[in-house]
Design an enzyme around this catalytic site. Structure first.
Site, short mmCIF file in Angstrom:
data_model
loop_
_atom_site.label_atom_id
_atom_site.label_comp_id
_atom_site.label_asym_id
_atom_site.label_seq_id
_atom_site.Cartn_x
_atom_site.Cartn_y
_atom_site.Cartn_z
N PRO A 37 0.85 -1.20 0.00
CA PRO A 37 0.00 0.00 0.00
C PRO A 37 0.88 1.24 0.00
CG PRO A 37 0.09 -0.97 2.21
CD PRO A 37 0.89 -1.87 1.32
N CYS A 120 2.78 3.21 9.50
CA CYS A 120 2.98 4.54 8.93
C CYS A 120 3.78 5.42 9.91
CB CYS A 120 1.64 5.19 8.61
SG CYS A 120 1.89 6.80 7.84
N ASN A 220 9.08 -6.89 3.86
CA ASN A 220 8.91 -5.67 3.06
C ASN A 220 10.06 -4.70 3.37
OD1 ASN A 220 7.20 -2.69 3.67
ND2 ASN A 220 7.46 -3.45 1.60
N ARG A 245 7.93 0.88 -3.54
CA ARG A 245 8.53 1.88 -4.43
C ARG A 245 9.17 1.27 -5.66
NH1 ARG A 245 11.86 4.44 0.28
NH2 ARG A 245 11.78 2.23 0.82
#
Ligand SMILES: Cc1cc2nc3c(=O)[nH]c(=O)nc-3n(C[C@H](O)[C@H](O)[C@H](O)COP(=O)(O)O)c2cc1C
Length: 349
Positions: A37, A120, A220, A245
């Site tokens: 995401p 986040c 990740n 990315r």
């Protein structure tokens, strides 16, 4: 016909033991490479394209659960369901009641899987004890997890970092509590919150999470091709990889890595004309998703990344590139894209 080189894929080096298939609830993933995401990037248009190119799963942009509940238009847009794959919706928030309500709205709107964001690092998000700040208050994190699990019958997954900082690498503890509560899959970005995006992801620090839980763990951070995917898997022992990315300007990459990890034939990197058609299609999808006024601005970053990909093989005319990326009138952009493609020159070997 011009061919875009894919430095990332030497298929002769792919052979290895294929990974075990993984499932989230009743959904068996077609392969073990997921699209991460990325707020402002992995919108419905991008996820639809990445899914078509064979990504094992795609996840929505983070949706702030309180804002969704209050009818925020951009949060509702983020609920857009991609074609070709189950709809995995990511929720963020700091209050159990909003997370529960967000989960109910997402389920009603057609979500198939709910993911909880605990990764986040943004100050705007962490100041409200959402995102990675929740890793500093594990009891609060667990309360939110249980609220979501209690509000939906959908499978629920979790995405987090290694911990808040190097003194608090508590992802394994949070993972154990989450898995015991019913979380079906856990993604770990191999950085702490204090690292933001600095330094390199530390894939070996994901291993304690893999060893602590029975549910699949996804590695990740800084995975950009097959070689980094394999290194991340070796160092972490994870069941799958998630790529963010690295897929910008290359929406085919996740599917290629997924196929290679499964020892299946790797789909060819699209050739020059296929990329031209893809860029035009992606642009049109974004006009539909956002409307022309907003869409023309939102599309610029994707167009810029596609030109970067093109520039790996070709010299891209700088004046035309700039003209595409600054054009305000949405209907002029497709012609400018074509002119840019028409004008490229192959780089000297
Ligand atoms: C621009 C941007 C937006 C992001 N948005 C989200 C998000 O909405 N939800 C989330 O869980 N992570 C988000 N992330 C983190 C990524 O999902 C991923 O964990 C991180 O970029 C590391 O993976 P990568 O090196 O493959 O990009 C974002 C990262 C970036 C750079």
């Amino acid at each position: 016909m011009a061919i875009i080189q894919s430095a990332s894929f030497d298929c002769t080096k792919n052979m290895h033991t294929p990974l075990q298939k993984i499932s989230i609830g009743n959904y068996e993933l077609p392969n073990n490479a997921l699209l991460a995401p990325l707020s402002g990037i992995t919108d419905k248009s991008f996820r639809t394209i990445a899914a078509r190119y064979g990504a094992g799963m795609v996840v929505s942009e983070m949706i702030a659960s309180a804002a969704l509940t209050n009818g925020h238009a951009d949060m509702a847009r983020r609920l857009g369901k991609p074609d070709n794959l189950p709809h995995m919706v990511q929720l963020a928030g700091c209050e159990a009641k909003w997370m529960a309500e967000g989960a109910r709205i997402a389920e009603e709107s057609g979500a198939d899987i709910i993911d909880i964001n605990m990764g986040c690092p943004s100050k705007r998000v962490t100041n409200g004890y959402a995102g990675s700040a929740l890793m500093r208050v594990p009891d609060k994190a667990q309360e939110l997890i249980e609220a979501v699990l209690g509000a939906t019958s959908l499978p629920v997954t979790l995405k987090m970092r290694l911990g808040w900082n190097d003194e608090l690498l508590n992802a394994p503890d949070i993972a154990v509590a989450a898995a015991n509560a019913g979380i079906k899959l856990i993604t770990i970005h191999g950085r702490t919150r204090q690292q933001f995006y600095k330094d390199h992801a530390r894939w070996h620090l994901i291993k304690p999470v893999v060893e602590a839980v029975d549910v699949p763990v996804v590695a990740n951070g800084d995975i950009v091709d097959l070689s980094t995917a394999q290194k991340a898997l070796e160092q972490s022992g994870a069941a799958a990889v998630m790529i963010g990315r690295g897929a910008q300007g290359k929406p085919w990459l996740v599917g290629q890595v997924g196929a290679a990890l499964a020892n299946k034939p790797v789909p060819a990197t699209p050739n020059f004309e296929e990329i031209r058609a893809l860029v035009q299609e992606h642009y049109q999808l974004m006009m539909e998703e956002y409307g022309e006024g907003l869409g023309v601005r939102c599309a610029r970053k994707h167009l810029g990344w596609y030109f970067e990909t093109l520039a790996e093989t070709f010299v891209v005319n700088e004046g035309l590139r700039k003209a595409v990326l600054t054009e305000k009138e949405a209907s002029n952009v497709p012609r400018l894209i074509d002119e840019t493609f028409d004008s490229v020159e192959r780089r000297a070997a």
